[in-house]
Design an enzyme around this catalytic site. Structure first.
Site, PDB file in Angstrom:
ATOM      1  N   ASP A 111      -3.998  58.754  26.224  1.00  0.00           N
ATOM      2  CA  ASP A 111      -5.324  59.087  26.745  1.00  0.00           C
ATOM      3  C   ASP A 111      -5.689  60.579  26.662  1.00  0.00           C
ATOM      4  OD1 ASP A 111      -5.161  56.424  27.436  1.00  0.00           O
ATOM      5  OD2 ASP A 111      -5.814  56.726  29.507  1.00  0.00           O
ATOM      6  N   HIS A 256      -0.400  60.741  27.735  1.00  0.00           N
ATOM      7  CA  HIS A 256      -1.555  61.577  27.384  1.00  0.00           C
ATOM      8  C   HIS A 256      -1.261  62.520  26.225  1.00  0.00           C
ATOM      9  CE1 HIS A 256      -2.179  60.317  31.564  1.00  0.00           C
ATOM     10  NE2 HIS A 256      -3.472  60.418  31.317  1.00  0.00           N
TER      11      HIS A 256
END
Ligand SMILES: [Zn+2]
Length: 286
Positions: A111, A256
């Site tokens: 992400d 991430h």
């Protein structure tokens, strides 16, 4: 049946979208230039209706490559083209979305990018270990690095909509703001990669009926996760690795590649990817 069919919204013109993108650019540049921050995704699985946990900690510093030019061709997707049923909760497990996936399937979701610093390193690792992942991209970052979006798609990964500016708490935004964040990110990804995302991940896993309705309106499925190493808080490569290595079949893993210093995440993936493959897991995209 608690699910209902989404209404067909009205379309919007390219001019409106172009003005809006320029506004996003200006707003993002102002916010980040003033030391603005972005809080990475993180919450407990299953907490769709709960507020973010107090342990979420301070925001990460966010260092985007601020877009300075308005986009070229903008094609706002017609949201009425593929409406789907409105859900009341997001997908937490692989087989909730993909019932025919292998029983040993896991899904890696990445992400807050794309990031010029970390996304290429992540893509290289994924290539090395022949792993496909799902990238939840932030619209302003995607607009700033369209080549990376194209590369992600070209490598066979899936692109998910993760809002334009990653506002939190997302569910407390107005319905208009929620729709704008979602619609404009669709437009940016279509412009970069030529295809509409079919998946949406809410910043912080923060869901509401208005978010579910807007997601369905744009033909997307809301996705969450059930393994969270909290890599964005930089707990150390070892802790990130331990959490990811504890994944069970069917888990959706969160990490991430954007929104701050993700060097620990990259180092963790360097060992976690081959280790999970050695354990017999099959990586699938959502
Ligand atoms: Zn996020």
């Amino acid at each position: 049946m608690e699910e209902q069919r989404a209404a067909h919204p009205t379309g919007r013109s390219d001019d409106v979208t172009r003005r809006r993108l320029i506004a996003w650019t200006a707003a993002a540049a102002a916010a980040f230039g003033a030391g603005g921050t972005l809080t990475a995704c993180s919450s407990s699985p299953g907490s769709a209706s709960a507020p973010p946990p107090p342990s979420e900690g301070p925001s990460d510093s966010f260092s985007p490559t601020a877009p300075t030019e308005p986009p070229g061709v903008l094609g706002l997707p017609d949201p009425s083209a593929s409406p789907v049923a409105v859900r009341s909760k997001p997908v937490f497990k692989v087989h909730d979305l993909l019932p025919n996936a292998p029983s040993n399937a896991v899904a890696l979701t990445i992400d807050d990018g794309p990031s010029r610093r970390y996304t290429p390193e992540v893509l290289q690792l994924l290539r090395k270990y022949d792993v496909r992942a799902t990238f939840s991209v932030v619209g302003i970052e995607a607009h700033a690095d369209k080549d990376l979006i194209r590369q992600i798609a070209a490598d066979g990964h899936t692109l998910a909509n993760h809002t334009m500016t990653h506002p939190q708490p997302f569910s407390r935004r107005s319905e208009a703001q929620i729709q704008q964040q979602i619609a404009d990110t669709q437009s940016v990804v279509v412009d970069a990669a030529g295809a509409e995302p079919k998946l949406f991940r809410s910043p912080g896993g923060d869901w509401s009926p208005a978010v579910f309705a807007a997601v369905a309106k744009y033909g997307m499925t809301p996705i969450d996760w059930d393994v969270d190493p909290r890599d964005w808080s930089r707990p150390g490569t070892r802790k990130i690795s331990e959490k990811l290595l504890a994944a069970k079949p069917g888990d959706i893993l969160l990490c991430h590649d954007g929104g701050g210093d993700r060097s620990q995440t990259v180092e963790a993936l360097r060992t976690v990817l081959p280790a999970l493959k050695a354990k017999g897991y099959s990586f699938v995209t959502l």
